[in-house]
Design a protein around this motif. Structure first.
Motif, short mmCIF file in Angstrom:
data_model
loop_
_atom_site.label_atom_id
_atom_site.label_comp_id
_atom_site.label_asym_id
_atom_site.label_seq_id
_atom_site.Cartn_x
_atom_site.Cartn_y
_atom_site.Cartn_z
N PHE A 116 -60.97 17.59 -67.09
CA PHE A 116 -61.04 17.32 -65.42
C PHE A 116 -60.11 18.36 -64.95
O PHE A 116 -60.20 18.65 -63.80
N SER A 117 -59.08 18.76 -65.56
CA SER A 117 -58.09 19.58 -64.83
C SER A 117 -58.27 20.92 -64.71
O SER A 117 -59.11 21.76 -65.82
N ASP A 118 -58.02 21.61 -63.64
CA ASP A 118 -58.26 23.11 -63.30
C ASP A 118 -57.03 23.79 -63.53
O ASP A 118 -57.05 25.10 -63.42
N VAL A 119 -55.97 23.04 -63.94
CA VAL A 119 -54.66 23.82 -64.10
C VAL A 119 -54.61 24.25 -65.56
O VAL A 119 -54.47 23.27 -66.46
N ASN A 120 -54.33 25.37 -65.93
CA ASN A 120 -54.07 26.01 -67.16
C ASN A 120 -55.15 25.69 -68.19
O ASN A 120 -54.81 24.88 -69.04
N ARG A 121 -56.28 25.63 -67.76
CA ARG A 121 -57.42 24.99 -68.70
C ARG A 121 -57.53 25.74 -69.61
O ARG A 121 -57.45 26.94 -69.74
N TYR A 122 -57.64 24.85 -70.83
CA TYR A 122 -58.02 25.29 -72.17
C TYR A 122 -59.35 25.99 -72.31
O TYR A 122 -60.28 25.10 -71.80
N PRO A 123 -59.49 27.15 -72.94
CA PRO A 123 -60.91 27.84 -72.99
C PRO A 123 -61.94 27.20 -73.92
O PRO A 123 -63.07 27.29 -73.26
N GLY A 124 -61.48 26.28 -74.23
CA GLY A 124 -62.72 25.29 -75.50
C GLY A 124 -62.85 24.16 -74.81
O GLY A 124 -63.51 23.33 -75.46
N ALA A 125 -62.39 23.88 -73.71
CA ALA A 125 -62.55 22.12 -73.25
C ALA A 125 -63.83 22.26 -72.39
O ALA A 125 -64.19 23.34 -71.79
#
Length: 254
Positions: A116-125
């Motif tokens: 759900f987070s848009d902060v430092n989003r992991y590319p594979g999430a």
């Protein structure tokens, strides 16, 4: 409409790890149950109700290549813990619509914050499109609507759902008369029946059969079954003619 039972077991599944109970040792495939979930298909739409820890295995077993959304009944892990495995669908389709009570969305956000987070989003999430479900407010899924059915799972609120002539309720212990009215007239009802003995937060078999008798569907299927309910083939013979034990990968048409 096609209904596929992806899983029909209780929170531990059957067999239970390390159990020597006769049902857990059964060789009958119908006595082996993954965590409870169902897939509803009509026209070109494909929706899942609940996404438990066996979700990946269930998708592979049924060769599912697309989902249009996930409806959650409540936040317990056997109904939500597989949400990370929506990744292959997300990579192909984009954000996956999810539908749930606001409390359930907040619970999943806490446990799977990276989704759900848009902060430092992991590319594979993976990512989801949030849709808050409120009682007495039908909502659109595909080219039809889902009607929320409010019930109680001990002290926890849970939603069942009616989609056209199909109603699905699991983890129910109490349900108000006005909610039962939403279900009447369905052709197929799915309801939980945990075991023979009473339980503090689930219908047992007696309660489930009484509920079916009140709703009067054309057919009813029992789900969220523990090993304490008994052997599938033996119990199936004892049920009323319009009531059946669901089992994993059973498909039916309405």
């Amino acid at each position: 409409m096609k209904i596929t039972f992806l899983g029909t077991g209780t929170s531990q599944g059957i067999p239970v790890i390390g159990s020597k109970h006769p049902v857990c040792l059964s060789k009958n495939p119908k006595d082996k149950r993954l965590r409870v979930s169902v897939m509803v298909e009509w026209d070109d739409y494909n929706y899942i109700i609940d996404c438990g820890p066996d979700f990946r295995q269930q998708m592979l077993a049924n060769q599912v290549t697309k989902i249009d959304g996930i409806l959650f009944t409540h936040e317990h892990s056997d109904h939500t813990a597989g949400i990370d495995d929506i990744r292959p669908f997300f990579f192909r389709q984009g954000d996956i619509p999810v539908f749930a009570h606001e409390r359930v969305i907040n619970s999943i956000k806490t446990r799977f914050d990276y989704i759900f987070s848009d902060v430092n989003r992991y590319p594979g999430a993976p990512a989801v499109e949030i849709n808050i479900v409120e009682n007495n407010v039908p909502f659109k899924i595909g080219n039809t609507k889902a009607i929320p059915i409010d019930a109680e799972h001990n002290r926890i609120q849970v939603f069942g759902y009616r989609i056209q002539d199909f109603a699905y309720l699991t983890d129910v212990k109490r349900i108000a008369s006005e909610e039962i009215e939403k279900i009447k007239g369905v052709k197929v009802l799915v309801i939980n029946a945990l075991r023979l003995d009473p339980h503090h937060s689930h219908f047992n078999l007696e309660e489930a059969l009484a509920f079916i008798k009140e709703v009067k569907p054309d057919k009813a299927y029992l789900t969220h079954i523990s090993h304490h309910l008994g052997f599938h083939d033996e119990l199936e013979k004892q049920l009323p003619k319009n009531v059946h034990l669901a089992y994993d990968n059973l498909s039916l048409y309405i």
